[in-house]
Design a protein around this motif. Structure first.
Motif, mmCIF file in Angstrom:
data_model
loop_
_atom_site.group_PDB
_atom_site.id
_atom_site.type_symbol
_atom_site.label_atom_id
_atom_site.label_comp_id
_atom_site.label_asym_id
_atom_site.label_seq_id
_atom_site.Cartn_x
_atom_site.Cartn_y
_atom_site.Cartn_z
ATOM 1 N N ASP A 90 1.095 -1.509 0.190
ATOM 2 C CA ASP A 90 -0.329 0.035 -0.140
ATOM 3 C C ASP A 90 1.086 1.021 -0.267
ATOM 4 O O ASP A 90 1.714 1.315 0.329
ATOM 5 C CB ASP A 90 -0.684 -0.257 1.266
ATOM 6 C CG ASP A 90 -1.985 -1.227 1.135
ATOM 7 O OD1 ASP A 90 -2.458 -1.435 -0.084
ATOM 8 O OD2 ASP A 90 -2.434 -1.344 1.864
ATOM 9 N N SER A 97 1.370 4.498 1.272
ATOM 10 C CA SER A 97 0.393 6.293 1.961
ATOM 11 C C SER A 97 0.254 7.019 1.210
ATOM 12 O O SER A 97 0.658 7.483 -0.063
ATOM 13 C CB SER A 97 1.871 6.249 3.057
ATOM 14 O OG SER A 97 2.829 6.766 2.811
ATOM 15 N N ASP A 98 -0.648 8.041 1.875
ATOM 16 C CA ASP A 98 -1.211 9.562 1.172
ATOM 17 C C ASP A 98 -0.136 10.136 0.974
ATOM 18 O O ASP A 98 0.794 11.227 -0.166
ATOM 19 C CB ASP A 98 -1.982 9.877 2.064
ATOM 20 C CG ASP A 98 -3.365 9.582 2.284
ATOM 21 O OD1 ASP A 98 -3.456 8.672 0.924
ATOM 22 O OD2 ASP A 98 -3.734 8.949 3.001
ATOM 23 N N GLU A 99 1.107 9.875 2.004
ATOM 24 C CA GLU A 99 2.222 10.913 1.684
ATOM 25 C C GLU A 99 2.926 10.646 0.910
ATOM 26 O O GLU A 99 3.664 11.368 -0.158
ATOM 27 C CB GLU A 99 3.220 11.036 2.976
ATOM 28 C CG GLU A 99 3.824 11.680 3.297
ATOM 29 C CD GLU A 99 4.627 11.525 4.614
ATOM 30 O OE1 GLU A 99 6.346 11.619 4.457
ATOM 31 O OE2 GLU A 99 4.243 11.278 5.205
#
Length: 142
Positions: free
Chosen positions: A131, A133-135
């Motif tokens: 996955d 991450s948004d960052e």
């Protein structure tokens, strides 16, 4: 019993014609399980007193006990072999693989395939999927 055997042997040393010593020696040897020596002692006593039937009885008892002992040993050997075979079979037997059911938080059994996980957003994905991450997504966009 061993003391009785020693006493009988001592009596025979002192007086080789003492018939009762041969009888006691044969009895002691039968109890000790020394069948051949018991038969020999009974036969020696029978030579000294041929009319005495107890020597024949002692010799017959020693012979029958010897046969019974041989049968018992053969049976024990056979039983021990059976036990060894059973232990070997038990130690080398492979149990069929059992499916382990995992329980979910609500108590239901999770029947999903191995190697998959449920992400935080509820989607299923493989463990090999990483996955982002948004960052990390923001860094890629820049």
């Amino acid at each position: 019993v061993e003391d009785a055997l020693q006493d009988a042997n001592r009596c025979i040393e002192l007086d080789p014609k003492f018939v009762k010593a041969y009888h006691r020696k044969a009895q002691a040897l039968i109890r000790l399980g020394e069948w051949d020596d018991a038969i020999a002692a009974a036969e020696e006593g029978a030579k000294l007193e041929p009319d005495n039937a107890s020597f024949k009885e002692l010799a017959d008892k020693a012979r029958s006990d010897r046969e019974k002992d041989a049968q018992d040993k053969a049976r024990l050997k056979r039983d021990a072999q059976d036990v060894r075979v059973e232990l070997h079979n038990a130690s080398t037997a492979r149990a069929p693989p059992q499916k382990k059911d995992k329980k979910t938080d609500d108590g239901d059994v999770d029947m999903s395939m191995r190697g998959y996980k449920t992400r935080a957003d509820g989607k299923k994905t493989s463990y090999f999927h990483t996955d982002i991450s948004d960052e990390a997504k923001k860094l890629i966009e820049e």
